[in-house]
Design an enzyme around this catalytic site. Structure first.
Site, PDB file in Angstrom:
ATOM      1  CE1 TYR A 130     -50.790   0.478  46.811  1.00 39.88           C
ATOM      2  CE2 TYR A 130     -49.452   1.465  45.009  1.00 39.88           C
ATOM      3  CZ  TYR A 130     -49.880   0.413  45.811  1.00 39.88           C
ATOM      4  OH  TYR A 130     -49.595  -0.996  45.417  1.00 39.88           O
ATOM      5  CD  GLU A 152     -50.707  -2.516  48.523  1.00 40.36           C
ATOM      6  OE1 GLU A 152     -51.078  -2.250  47.465  1.00 40.36           O
ATOM      7  OE2 GLU A 152     -51.175  -3.428  49.212  1.00 40.36           O
TER       8      GLU A 152
END
Length: 385
Positions: A108, A196
């Site tokens: 991530y 993101e």
């Protein structure tokens, strides 16, 4: 402003952030052709403004062009329901056909503004492919952070430290650090509010790729990016929010039944809080702004009453920049032009509040006066009950 995954990846390419090859299509036939151009084995991904698409059936792996056609036929036109769309879901109008990657590991990576520090923060974790909120709640120690000083930006040593922290080794350390620095440049250059990558992946042949990408823009900076306006997909936004934006109103629809018309974001937040404390549920966030005119207030009324869930309205205005009498004029004008058939509670304070009160009293409106914020919230909650 939100954009689709394929649009986010177009922007990332401009900043040399590595993303898989892909094409966006709107028909199954186009999907089959695109899959053939990309080598056959592809991933078919629904393009909506929501996460959790895979869990809802909006992401499918296709082994060949024929399978890609079938997958696109199943996804296009579906009402895709995820944890971010709500139970009504979102209709899929286009899909991204993307070359399949041989994934070795998922990570991530995200960048956003840390308001407590007034600095950008880069967050990374080896726990990619899942909701970062789950990781933060269950295992917060697995989230790495680097804060960028606005004067100098994210430094190479910080990006390298994140790369080592994520477990990259050898040549991939430099590749990952470069990826992080380029993502930071994209964030700043495009005036993002969030960027993101989930998941960020390493592949069997050693690449570091953004397998998914989410970018939101800071709406206050869009005047610097006229080309971004074409990326806005109004079908992905709530109809009332789109209508409000046409009149320079800040409106967000909520799930309650008490419509709120307020001036100033802080007062709007406080109003929603005190409505809940009084046993009610706000139906919206509506900020008419500091320069509200009678026309602005009337348009605000139209938007509030367009929501069938609204069973009462609270007008809470503090006259600072905008005068209370101007708001009262708008309320009276709106009442003449619109059938307001729900209970109305009005609380006015500040500049020309006494004049506004007299104007409202002399009108033929049926309304209740709120003496202070708490009293107004209690009265509008009682009107519902």
């Amino acid at each position: 402003m939100k954009i689709h995954e394929f649009q986010a990846k177009e922007i990332l390419r401009q900043y040399r952030v590595a993303v898989p090859e892909g094409k966006v299509v709107t028909t199954p036939d186009q999907a089959e052709v695109a899959a053939g151009d990309l080598g056959g084995k592809v991933v078919v991904k629904a393009q909506i403004h929501a996460g959790g698409r895979g869990k809802g059936g909006g992401v499918k792996l296709a082994a060949d062009p024929a399978a890609a056609r079938q997958a696109a036929a199943e996804i296009l036109g579906m009402q895709l329901v995820t944890h971010q769309t709500g139970p009504e879901g979102q209709r899929v109008k286009q899909v991204l056909i993307e070359k399949a990657s041989d994934i070795e590991h998922e990570f991530y990576l995200g960048i956003t503004l840390d308001r407590a520090q007034s600095k950008l923060v880069v967050m990374a974790s080896r726990e990619g492919g899942v909701e970062i909120e789950e990781v933060a709640a269950a295992t917060p120690e697995k989230i790495l952070r680097e804060t960028a000083d606005p004067g100098v930006g994210l430094q190479p040593f910080q990006a390298t430290r994140l790369a080592f922290g994520l477990g990259f080794e050898g040549k991939q350390v430099r590749q990952a650090a470069g990826f992080i620095l380029n993502l930071y440049r994209a964030f700043v250059g495009a005036d993002c509010s969030i960027a993101e990558i989930n998941p960020l992946v390493t592949t069997a042949d050693g690449q570091v790729l953004a397998l998914d990408a989410k970018i939101n823009f800071d709406a206050n900076a869009l005047f610097r990016h006229e080309d971004f306006a074409a990326m806005r997909d109004l079908d992905e936004e709530a109809a009332l929010e789109v209508e409000a934006s046409k009149h320079d109103l800040n409106y967000i629809k909520l799930d309650g039944n008490i419509g709120c018309m307020v001036n100033g974001a802080g007062l709007a937040m406080a109003t929603m809080d005190i409505i809940k404390l009084s046993g009610g549920e706000p139906a919206n966030f509506l900020d008419v702004g500091g320069g509200a005119s009678a026309e602005t207030v009337e348009n605000g009324f139209r938007i509030l009453l367009s929501d069938p869930n609204v069973q009462a309205i609270l007008i809470n205005i503090f006259g600072g920049i905008v005068r209370c009498d101007r708001v009262a004029e708008g309320v009276i004008q709106a009442r003449k032009n619109i059938d307001v058939n729900v209970p109305l509670v009005v609380r006015l304070a500040g500049t020309n509040a006494d004049v506004a009160a007299e104007m409202l009293e002399n009108s033929d409106m049926d309304f209740t006066v709120g003496h202070g914020l708490k009293d107004a919230a209690e009265k509008v909650a009682a009107a519902i009950q």
